[in-house]
Design a protein around this motif. Structure first.
Motif, PDB file in Angstrom:
ATOM      1  N   VAL A  23      36.532  -9.588 -65.420  1.00  0.00           N
ATOM      2  CA  VAL A  23      36.680  -8.213 -64.917  1.00  0.00           C
ATOM      3  C   VAL A  23      35.380  -7.766 -64.253  1.00  0.00           C
ATOM      4  O   VAL A  23      35.400  -7.144 -63.179  1.00  0.00           O
ATOM      5  N   GLU A  24      34.246  -8.072 -64.872  1.00  0.00           N
ATOM      6  CA  GLU A  24      32.962  -7.688 -64.282  1.00  0.00           C
ATOM      7  C   GLU A  24      32.741  -8.394 -62.941  1.00  0.00           C
ATOM      8  O   GLU A  24      32.240  -7.782 -61.997  1.00  0.00           O
ATOM      9  N   CYS A  34      38.598  -1.548 -53.689  1.00  0.00           N
ATOM     10  CA  CYS A  34      39.362  -2.120 -54.807  1.00  0.00           C
ATOM     11  C   CYS A  34      38.636  -2.044 -56.146  1.00  0.00           C
ATOM     12  O   CYS A  34      39.225  -2.342 -57.183  1.00  0.00           O
ATOM     13  N   ARG A  35      37.393  -1.678 -56.141  1.00  0.00           N
ATOM     14  CA  ARG A  35      36.579  -1.749 -57.350  1.00  0.00           C
ATOM     15  C   ARG A  35      36.999  -0.748 -58.425  1.00  0.00           C
ATOM     16  O   ARG A  35      36.825  -1.015 -59.613  1.00  0.00           O
ATOM     17  N   LEU A  36      37.520   0.391 -58.029  1.00  0.00           N
ATOM     18  CA  LEU A  36      37.935   1.393 -59.015  1.00  0.00           C
ATOM     19  C   LEU A  36      39.037   0.841 -59.913  1.00  0.00           C
ATOM     20  O   LEU A  36      39.090   1.178 -61.103  1.00  0.00           O
ATOM     21  N   ALA A  37      39.880  -0.022 -59.390  1.00  0.00           N
ATOM     22  CA  ALA A  37      40.928  -0.640 -60.208  1.00  0.00           C
ATOM     23  C   ALA A  37      40.320  -1.440 -61.354  1.00  0.00           C
ATOM     24  O   ALA A  37      40.859  -1.457 -62.468  1.00  0.00           O
ATOM     25  N   THR A  69      25.109  -1.763 -64.962  1.00  0.00           N
ATOM     26  CA  THR A  69      25.093  -2.651 -63.798  1.00  0.00           C
ATOM     27  C   THR A  69      26.480  -2.767 -63.185  1.00  0.00           C
ATOM     28  O   THR A  69      26.638  -2.725 -61.964  1.00  0.00           O
ATOM     29  N   THR A  70      27.478  -2.886 -64.043  1.00  0.00           N
ATOM     30  CA  THR A  70      28.849  -3.025 -63.549  1.00  0.00           C
ATOM     31  C   THR A  70      29.275  -1.785 -62.771  1.00  0.00           C
ATOM     32  O   THR A  70      29.840  -1.894 -61.680  1.00  0.00           O
ATOM     33  N   LEU A  71      28.999  -0.613 -63.309  1.00  0.00           N
ATOM     34  CA  LEU A  71      29.378   0.615 -62.613  1.00  0.00           C
ATOM     35  C   LEU A  71      28.504   0.858 -61.391  1.00  0.00           C
ATOM     36  O   LEU A  71      28.923   1.554 -60.460  1.00  0.00           O
ATOM     37  N   GLY A  72      27.313   0.300 -61.382  1.00  0.00           N
ATOM     38  CA  GLY A  72      26.440   0.435 -60.222  1.00  0.00           C
ATOM     39  C   GLY A  72      27.007  -0.198 -58.969  1.00  0.00           C
ATOM     40  O   GLY A  72      26.644   0.180 -57.854  1.00  0.00           O
ATOM     41  N   ILE A 107      23.587   6.781 -65.771  1.00  0.00           N
ATOM     42  CA  ILE A 107      23.915   5.742 -64.791  1.00  0.00           C
ATOM     43  C   ILE A 107      23.747   6.346 -63.394  1.00  0.00           C
ATOM     44  O   ILE A 107      24.314   7.401 -63.109  1.00  0.00           O
ATOM     45  N   PRO A 108      22.959   5.716 -62.531  1.00  0.00           N
ATOM     46  CA  PRO A 108      22.621   6.329 -61.237  1.00  0.00           C
ATOM     47  C   PRO A 108      23.812   6.757 -60.382  1.00  0.00           C
ATOM     48  O   PRO A 108      23.786   7.837 -59.789  1.00  0.00           O
TER      49      PRO A 108
END
Length: 123
Positions: A23-24, A34-37, A69-72, A107-108
């Motif tokens: 997933v990461e 597509c990243r929000l999915a 990092t993942t949400l970044g 988270i930035p």
């Protein structure tokens, strides 16, 4: 599709490290739209795992380990997607999904999106 991926991840809970890594990697390599999915998959997997496995939940600590990092990687997403990300992260904070180890407000990408929204409100 999110539901199907979340179910597959949960069913592979004996190999939870591989599921989390997959997933990461999707969030890291997918196109920006597509990243929000991927974030929704994290949400679905962690909620289901917390509900069914209670204190034996392996997913929340593992996703929380590298969550900033993942949400970044959503930093270059559309503003609408970043607003949705802020809503999801707000729900995580209310529920304490990742515990106190992860400061979600620091988270930035979250801080920047909230600042942009505040600036629009003040105009």
């Amino acid at each position: 599709k999110v539901r199907a991926v979340a179910k597959a991840c949960f069913d592979a809970r004996t190999e939870y490290k591989r599921a989390v890594y997959a997933v990461e990697q999707f969030i890291r390599k997918a196109p920006a739209h597509c990243r929000l999915a991927g974030v929704y998959v994290i949400d679905a997997v962690c909620r289901r795992s917390r509900a069914q496995l209670k204190d034996r939940d392996p997913f929340s600590p593992r996703f929380g380990k590298d969550l900033a990092t993942t949400l970044g990687h959503l930093d270059d997403a559309e503003p609408k997607d970043r607003q949705s990300l802020c809503r999801v992260v707000g729900e995580w904070a209310k529920q304490g999904l990742f515990g106190d180890a992860v400061d979600l407000a620091a988270i930035p990408v979250i801080a920047r999106t909230r600042a942009e929204a505040q600036a629009l409100v003040e105009k």
